[in-house]
Motif scaffolding. Structure first.
Motif, short mmCIF file in Angstrom:
data_model
loop_
_atom_site.label_atom_id
_atom_site.label_comp_id
_atom_site.label_asym_id
_atom_site.label_seq_id
_atom_site.Cartn_x
_atom_site.Cartn_y
_atom_site.Cartn_z
N LEU A 22 1.03 -1.20 0.14
CA LEU A 22 0.11 -0.14 0.12
C LEU A 22 0.91 1.23 -0.02
CD1 LEU A 22 -2.72 -1.17 2.56
CD2 LEU A 22 -3.10 -0.56 0.13
N SER A 23 2.13 1.17 0.85
CA SER A 23 2.99 2.17 0.89
C SER A 23 3.39 2.73 -0.46
CB SER A 23 3.86 2.14 2.13
OG SER A 23 4.94 3.22 1.98
N LYS A 24 3.84 1.81 -1.21
CA LYS A 24 4.70 1.91 -2.76
C LYS A 24 3.52 2.34 -3.71
CE LYS A 24 8.73 -0.99 -2.16
NZ LYS A 24 9.49 -2.00 -2.67
N PHE A 25 2.34 1.87 -3.33
CA PHE A 25 0.93 2.14 -4.43
C PHE A 25 0.88 3.53 -4.31
CE2 PHE A 25 -3.59 2.62 -5.15
CZ PHE A 25 -3.47 1.99 -6.46
N ILE A 26 0.89 4.27 -3.14
CA ILE A 26 0.79 5.61 -2.84
C ILE A 26 1.90 6.47 -3.46
CG2 ILE A 26 0.39 7.33 -0.96
CD1 ILE A 26 -0.85 5.35 0.49
N ARG A 27 3.26 6.07 -3.22
CA ARG A 27 4.40 6.90 -3.56
C ARG A 27 4.78 6.84 -5.00
NH1 ARG A 27 8.82 5.48 1.53
NH2 ARG A 27 7.40 6.24 3.05
N ARG A 32 -3.61 9.07 -7.45
CA ARG A 32 -4.27 7.95 -8.27
C ARG A 32 -5.78 8.33 -8.21
NH1 ARG A 32 -1.24 3.39 -9.50
NH2 ARG A 32 0.61 3.37 -8.64
N SER A 33 -6.43 7.70 -9.09
CA SER A 33 -7.83 7.84 -9.34
C SER A 33 -8.82 6.98 -8.43
CB SER A 33 -8.25 7.65 -10.55
OG SER A 33 -7.89 6.26 -11.13
N LYS A 70 -3.93 8.44 4.26
CA LYS A 70 -2.43 9.12 3.95
C LYS A 70 -2.15 9.59 2.59
CE LYS A 70 2.29 7.46 4.41
NZ LYS A 70 3.21 6.54 4.95
N ALA A 71 -3.01 9.09 1.63
CA ALA A 71 -3.02 9.53 -0.06
C ALA A 71 -3.69 10.67 0.07
CB ALA A 71 -3.33 8.38 -0.76
#
Length: 601
Positions: A22-27, A32-33, A70-71
């Motif tokens: 999840l962290s890498k998905f955000i960074r 993101r949509s 967080k995002a």
């Protein structure tokens, strides 16, 4: 494949992998949509179903929502926090998740040098923290967190306090922040409502905590010289029963605030007496007595429209004491301050005049105790100033016939209204008692007469007789009672004063000595209850009349013996009157021969 087969044995490691994904998905791709996040949720469900069935769906949803917050995907996070078709979160857990995310945003706002927030402004981080909390606007816990952010970012800066979030985390007691705000800049204590609002935002919302905040403000106001605000707050705190502020209440009650009336001063001082330490009781009681006397004098000034600004000395011009109010009199410590304006001759006349005035209301001091009027007047400025300024004025009020007809609410228990003259006598007696001076009998008799004056109830007769029992010369009391018997026309009132007179006679004839005021009071109450039980009126008339005649005969006989004793003492100094009047022939013969021999020499 081996990792997936043995993953159930390392659940902690698998959870770390989920968080890392999840962290890498955000960074990797900020912003993101919603569709991309929806696809991520479906992928996580698939991964749980196929590879990690031991993972709880609630845990997956929790971590997914944490990632959304967080995002900055607050709108989407609101939907998932309410639950999905496959999983849901308890309300308490969802609220805690939102609070944690808001704290991460807010407390990172003070670390602008860190690479993680180098592209974020402080305002943006604070905005995100507030947006997190807006997801649960009706939650008490969430609102408390929002209040803290509002206090630190809006309210405190308005009061001159700039406090970084990281600094706030290091402060354990929110009251310390209030103290910072009160002392941050000149006049900050004046913003009472704003300071209380900040306190509530910081969680200090109970009645005791708000009182503690008001105490801090009151103390700072007093230190800054704003005694009026300190006084107003102390009155509020006294009504609330906030005992910790007793010392400030005591100081203000004895302070120089001109706009504070006697009633308010006594209220503060009474509150201080109720909560002070043992060491302060004596001092505060003395201050209370001063205030009470001051209040009595001011009441008389209001009732009569008079004042006591000047006093005169016989044979000299009138000496004025401008600026000496009753409060000034209370504050004087010794006689030098009052006598500075006189030369030697005037001082001597001044002291002589004051002693003469005192002798009108007080008995002479016993020489054996090593004190005298001169010594007392020289060492005690309060006594000197009152005797010089107030006492002559009070005595003048007692002499004016007009003031015997004006009635006011009384200071005597059981007597609803008394004349101004009576209230003046009470004031003089109060002052004498508080300074340890014995009043003259005629002053006590004057007060008793005003209470016994018809129409009078049985209770008033009892009170009047109680005052007569303080007379040194008991026969003065007999004269007062007999005068009432001659003037009263109402039968019941006459019976009442006869009852009181008989009790008075019993108490004196038995010669009972009491060790203290308490024993004396109990004795009086017992006797009066004993003699004031309901009786048949006719029976009272017969029995009481007989007893009354016996009482008069006893008193007349006692008075006759006393007069003879005084006459003998005048003719033959040093004679033992009791032995002489008992008929001891040998003693009488020796005394007579001695007298004759002294006259022939």
């Amino acid at each position: 494949m081996n990792f997936f087969l043995e993953a159930h044995s390392d659940e902690k490691g698998v959870k770390q992998i989920i968080r890392l994904i999840l962290s890498k998905f955000i960074r990797r791709q900020p912003g993101r949509s919603d569709n991309e996040w929806a696809n991520m949720w479906r992928d996580m469900l698939c991964l749980q179903e196929k590879a990690f069935p031991f993972l709880d769906l609630e845990y997956l949803l929790t971590e997914f929502c944490r990632g959304l917050l967080k995002a900055g995907k607050f709108s989407l996070a609101r939907s998932y926090l309410r639950g999905t078709s496959s999983a849901s979160l308890a309300t308490e857990k969802a609220e805690n998740l939102v609070i944690q995310a808001a704290r991460e945003y807010f407390f990172s706002a003070s670390s602008l040098s860190c690479s993680e927030v180098s592209l974020e402004s402080v305002h943006d981080l604070i905005w995100k923290a507030k947006e997190c909390l807006n997801l649960f606007p009706s939650s008490r816990n969430v609102k408390a967190e929002a209040d803290i952010i509002d206090a630190l970012t809006v309210k405190l800066p308005y009061l001159g306090v700039t406090l970084l979030p990281v600094q706030f985390r290091q402060i354990k007691d929110p009251m310390e922040i209030i103290k910072m705000a009160v002392t941050s800049q000149a006049g900050a204590y004046l913003h009472v409502d704003e300071l209380i609002e900040v306190a509530k935002l910081l969680g200090l919302s109970s009645l005791d905590e708000i009182s503690a905040v008001e105490e801090v403000i009151a103390r700072e106001a007093a230190v800054s010289g704003d005694l009026q605000l300190a006084f107003d707050l102390c009155l509020v705190l006294a009504k609330k029963g906030h005992g910790l502020v007793w010392d400030l209440c005591a100081a203000l009650a004895r302070g120089p605030l001109e706009n504070m009336d006697i009633s308010s001063r006594k209220q503060l001082l009474g509150f201080a007496l109720s909560h002070c330490d043992e060491e302060s009781i004596s001092e505060l009681l003395l201050a209370w007595k001063d205030l009470d006397m001051q209040g009595q004098c001011e009441t008389l000034m209001t009732l009569t429209g008079t004042n006591a600004p000047n006093f005169s000395i016989q044979g000299s011009s009138v000496i004025s004491l401008p600026g000496y109010s009753i409060q000034d009199i209370v504050d004087l410590k010794n006689s030098s301050e009052l006598a500075d304006g006189f030369n030697g001759a005037d001082q001597e006349n001044h002291f002589s005049s004051i002693k003469n005035t005192l002798s009108l209301v007080a008995k002479n001091l016993p020489v054996e105790n090593g004190t005298n009027w001169d010594l007392i007047l020289q060492e005690n400025g309060k006594i000197l100033s009152f005797a010089a300024i107030q006492l002559p004025w009070l005595l003048e009020l007692t002499r004016k016939e007009d003031y015997s007809k004006k009635f006011t609410s009384g200071l005597i228990p059981g007597k609803q209204y008394v004349s101004v003259r009576t209230q003046t006598v009470i004031t003089i007696l109060s002052w004498l008692a508080r300074n340890g001076f014995a009043p003259r009998d005629d002053l006590i008799a004057s007060l008793a007469k005003s209470i016994l004056e018809p129409p009078a109830t049985e209770e008033e007769d009892v009170i009047g007789c109680s005052f007569l029992l303080n007379l040194v010369d008991a026969f003065s009391g007999v004269q007062v009672i007999e005068e009432q018997l001659r003037t009263r026309e109402n039968y019941l009132e006459t019976c009442s004063i006869m009852n009181v007179g008989m009790t008075y006679s019993i108490l004196h004839n038995t010669g009972v000595d009491c060790e203290g005021p308490t024993q004396r009071r109990e004795l009086l109450l017992g006797k009066f209850r004993e003699k004031n039980k309901p009786h048949d009126i006719n029976r009272i008339d017969a029995v009481q009349s007989s007893f009354w005649r016996e009482w008069k005969l006893k008193l007349e006989e006692k008075k006759r013996v006393t007069e003879h004793s005084r006459f003998l003492e005048q003719i033959i100094p040093g004679v033992e009157t009791t032995r002489f009047l008992s008929g001891d022939a040998s003693y009488i013969e020796s005394v007579i021969f001695s007298l004759i021999e002294s006259l022939t020499l």
